[in-house]
Design an enzyme around this catalytic site. Structure first.
Site, short mmCIF file in Angstrom:
data_model
loop_
_atom_site.label_atom_id
_atom_site.label_comp_id
_atom_site.label_asym_id
_atom_site.label_seq_id
_atom_site.Cartn_x
_atom_site.Cartn_y
_atom_site.Cartn_z
N TYR A 183 48.87 41.94 34.78
CA TYR A 183 47.44 42.24 35.38
C TYR A 183 46.74 43.65 36.41
O TYR A 183 45.73 44.17 35.60
CB TYR A 183 48.03 41.76 36.48
N HIS B 45 43.18 49.29 43.33
CA HIS B 45 44.11 47.80 44.81
C HIS B 45 44.78 48.20 44.34
O HIS B 45 45.41 48.02 42.81
CB HIS B 45 43.56 46.72 44.47
N PRO C 299 38.54 33.67 33.32
CA PRO C 299 38.29 34.84 33.84
C PRO C 299 39.73 35.12 34.75
O PRO C 299 39.99 36.12 35.61
CB PRO C 299 36.88 34.89 34.47
N TYR D 265 44.10 35.39 44.94
CA TYR D 265 43.88 34.22 44.14
C TYR D 265 44.36 33.30 45.31
O TYR D 265 45.64 32.83 45.83
CB TYR D 265 44.79 34.34 43.23
P1 FAD Z 1 28.77 41.12 26.42
O1 FAD Z 1 28.61 41.87 27.85
O2 FAD Z 1 28.07 39.78 26.26
O3 FAD Z 1 28.01 42.17 26.16
C1 FAD Z 1 27.49 41.97 24.26
C2 FAD Z 1 25.76 41.98 24.24
O4 FAD Z 1 25.27 41.80 23.26
C3 FAD Z 1 25.01 41.69 25.96
O5 FAD Z 1 23.86 42.50 26.27
C4 FAD Z 1 23.92 40.52 24.48
O6 FAD Z 1 22.64 40.43 25.25
C5 FAD Z 1 24.00 41.31 23.77
N1 FAD Z 1 23.48 40.17 22.47
C6 FAD Z 1 23.58 39.10 22.34
N2 FAD Z 1 23.01 38.27 21.24
C7 FAD Z 1 22.20 39.69 20.81
C8 FAD Z 1 21.59 39.66 19.43
N3 FAD Z 1 21.39 38.79 18.53
N4 FAD Z 1 21.03 40.75 18.93
C9 FAD Z 1 21.07 42.21 20.06
N5 FAD Z 1 22.09 41.65 20.75
C10 FAD Z 1 22.51 40.39 22.04
N6 FAD Z 1 35.47 38.85 32.99
C11 FAD Z 1 36.08 38.85 33.95
O7 FAD Z 1 37.30 39.80 33.44
N7 FAD Z 1 35.93 38.05 34.70
C12 FAD Z 1 34.44 37.26 35.20
O8 FAD Z 1 34.18 37.14 36.11
C13 FAD Z 1 33.92 37.21 34.70
N8 FAD Z 1 33.11 36.58 34.22
C14 FAD Z 1 31.99 36.48 33.20
C15 FAD Z 1 30.85 35.23 34.30
C16 FAD Z 1 29.74 34.81 32.61
C17 FAD Z 1 28.65 34.25 32.79
C18 FAD Z 1 30.47 35.60 31.93
C19 FAD Z 1 29.32 35.03 30.02
C20 FAD Z 1 31.42 36.86 30.55
C21 FAD Z 1 32.32 36.78 32.01
N9 FAD Z 1 32.77 37.70 31.90
C22 FAD Z 1 34.19 37.91 33.17
C23 FAD Z 1 33.91 38.02 30.59
C24 FAD Z 1 33.24 39.32 30.36
O9 FAD Z 1 32.17 39.36 31.13
C25 FAD Z 1 32.90 39.46 29.13
O10 FAD Z 1 34.23 39.44 28.23
C26 FAD Z 1 32.28 41.40 28.34
O11 FAD Z 1 30.71 41.15 29.56
C27 FAD Z 1 32.70 41.24 27.46
O12 FAD Z 1 31.58 42.45 27.01
P2 FAD Z 1 30.92 42.40 25.10
O13 FAD Z 1 29.89 43.90 25.48
O14 FAD Z 1 32.16 41.86 24.60
O15 FAD Z 1 29.86 41.78 25.53
C1 PHB Z 2 35.27 39.61 40.36
O1 PHB Z 2 35.45 39.94 41.31
O2 PHB Z 2 34.54 39.33 39.60
C2 PHB Z 2 37.15 38.79 39.56
C3 PHB Z 2 38.05 39.24 40.39
C4 PHB Z 2 39.31 38.32 39.36
C5 PHB Z 2 38.80 37.91 38.44
C6 PHB Z 2 37.91 37.61 37.59
C7 PHB Z 2 36.89 37.67 38.31
O3 PHB Z 2 40.11 37.04 38.01
#
Ligand code: FAD
Ligand code: PHB
Length: 401
Positions: free
Chosen positions: A385, A72, A293, A201
């Site tokens: 962004y 995009h 987010p 947005y």
């Molecule tokens: P995570 O993806 O959380 O990975 C952590 C991993 O550790 C997971 O697989 C988990 O199962 C594992 N884990 C947890 N506890 C333990 C344990 N005790 N032992 C072993 N493993 C464990 N960001 C955006 O930019 N846009 C969005 O729309 C958006 N929506 C989101 C919706 C939700 C519900 C959540 C929770 C987050 C969202 N985020 C979004 C944020 C984004 O998804 C996270 O910033 C991203 O996943 C970070 O990656 P990570 O690897 O640090 O953590």
């Molecule tokens: C999404 O596509 O899930 C999305 C896009 C933009 C955002 C957050 C989530 O700021």
């Protein structure tokens, strides 16, 4: 078991780190408490910054991204019923974002990990980290009927916000910076062709709404709702009514309606734990920080953290120098705080507060008018962004691919 780097969590942070280390000849064990299907099916973020895309290409895990990712060049900001396009590529010298679901990223990274034959345990139970103050920290867990202990040089806490690594740091060591918001997001995936090629947005009197997508056949939409909203209160009809009320523009643009295949409510929070390290435990991604987010930064911050960590570990193993490890937290936090600020700003600009006064409303409309009519303001949004530069880039890190 013995390894160099013990990684807790197989989300984007843990898997990317494991692959960067693999390419540089550094051994790791990844321990994840969920099963593989759960990790791959979890619907979360969708926007990759230019730097995240470049990193995935550099380390050879971008085949799916290059095939199915949607580049995009612009983004829309909509208010008072009118959409305004911000041409990110033109304002940033050609940079863009790519829409590619986080679950696709995770699926591709798990495939890459399995191809390396290096260990990755799913469904690990009772995961604990220990001796983090020593030169030989450990990860303990059960897998099936077997108890395991992994002796490591370093542990990477990539286990997300609710993981075990951050709470294992002694009380009083971490400073916590936190803010909650009086709203959450109700998100859906719908079987409907996206009616815009770029994200929209929207600020509406009834609250924020966001139009996004996952593929040429799947639309992803979000609505501002109260923070503890129950999804049970939202029938599919009610969701579509509200989406269309908030998003339909005066030129007739609106999302296409289709069957809702997934829905859920996410709370919003800003959170930073500092420093991102204690002894031989290094926190990365959501384990150390959470952003609301609205700025689409969470996944991208996870990627930039582990790039810094991989660079520091390479220096550690090649020359025995801890200098980069000692700077890990400081380097990451500079970028984290700028992403925090941007995410907070996007969130407060676009969401309706419960106690908003007529003054607040007029000021917000003026903010949006300025943002969408000033080249300087649009450039500021665009450069944040697509992703601000990091002190450590793949090239400057000297990492192998
Ligand atoms: P995570 O993806 O959380 O990975 C952590 C991993 O550790 C997971 O697989 C988990 O199962 C594992 N884990 C947890 N506890 C333990 C344990 N005790 N032992 C072993 N493993 C464990 N960001 C955006 O930019 N846009 C969005 O729309 C958006 N929506 C989101 C919706 C939700 C519900 C959540 C929770 C987050 C969202 N985020 C979004 C944020 C984004 O998804 C996270 O910033 C991203 O996943 C970070 O990656 P990570 O690897 O640090 O953590
Ligand atoms: C999404 O596509 O899930 C999305 C896009 C933009 C955002 C957050 C989530 O700021």
């Amino acid at each position: 078991m013995r390894t160099q780097v013990g990684i807790v969590g197989a989300g984007p942070a843990g898997l990317l780190l494991g692959h960067l280390l693999h390419l540089n000849g550094i051994d790791s064990v990844i321990v994840e408490n969920r099963d593989r299907e759960y990790v791959v099916d979890r619907v979360r973020a969708g926007v990759l910054e230019q730097g995240t895309v470049d990193l995935m290409r550099a380390i050879g895990v971008a085949a799916g991204l290059d095939r199915r990712g949607l580049r995009h060049d612009g983004v829309y900001v909509s208010f008072d019923g009118r959409r305004h396009r911000i041409d990110m590529a033109e304002l940033t010298g050609g940079k863009a974002i790519t829409v590619y679901g986080q679950n696709e990223v995770v699926r591709d990274l798990i495939d890459a990990r399995i191809a390396t034959t290096r260990p990755l345990y799913f469904e690990a139970q009772d995961v604990e980290v220990g001796a983090i103050d020593s030169a030989a920290p450990t990860i303990r867990f059960r897998h099936g009927d077997t108890a395991h202990e992994v002796r490591c040089d370093v542990i990477a806490g990539c286990d997300g916000f609710h993981g075990v690594c951050r709470p294992s740091i002694p009380a009083g060591v971490l400073a916590i910076y936190e803010r909650t918001y009086p709203f959450g997001w109700l998100g859906i995936l719908a079987e409907a062709a996206p009616s815009s090629e770029e994200l929209v947005y929207t600020y509406h009197d009834r609250g924020f709404a966001l139009f996004s997508m996952r593929s040429p056949a799947i639309t992803r939409l979000y609505l501002q709702v109260p923070p503890d909203e129950s999804i049970e209160r939202w029938s599919d009809d009610r969701i579509w009514n509200e989406m269309l009320t908030r998003m339909t523009a005066s030129d007739g643009w609106r999302p296409n309606v289709g069957r809702i295949v997934q829905k859920g409510v996410t709370p919003m929070r800003s959170f930073v734990a500092a420093p991102m390290r204690h002894g031989r435990l290094f926190l990365a991604g959501d384990a150390a920080h959470i952003v609301p987010p609205t700025g689409a930064k969470g996944l991208n911050l996870a990627a930039s953290d582990v790039l810094v960590l991989a660079r520091a570990l390479k220096a550690f193993y090649e020359s025995g120098s801890a200098e980069w490890l000692d700077r890990y937290s400081e380097i990451c936090l500079r970028r984290v705080w700028k992403a925090q600020r941007f995410s907070w700003w996007m969130t407060t600009l676009l969401h309706k507060l419960p106690d908003e006064t007529p003054f607040d409303h007029q000021r917000r409309i003026a903010d949006l008018d300025y943002l969408t009519s000033s080249r300087a303001a649009m450039t500021s949004l665009a450069e944040q962004y697509v992703g601000l530069p990091s002190e450590v880039t793949f090239e400057s890190a000297g990492l192998l691919h």
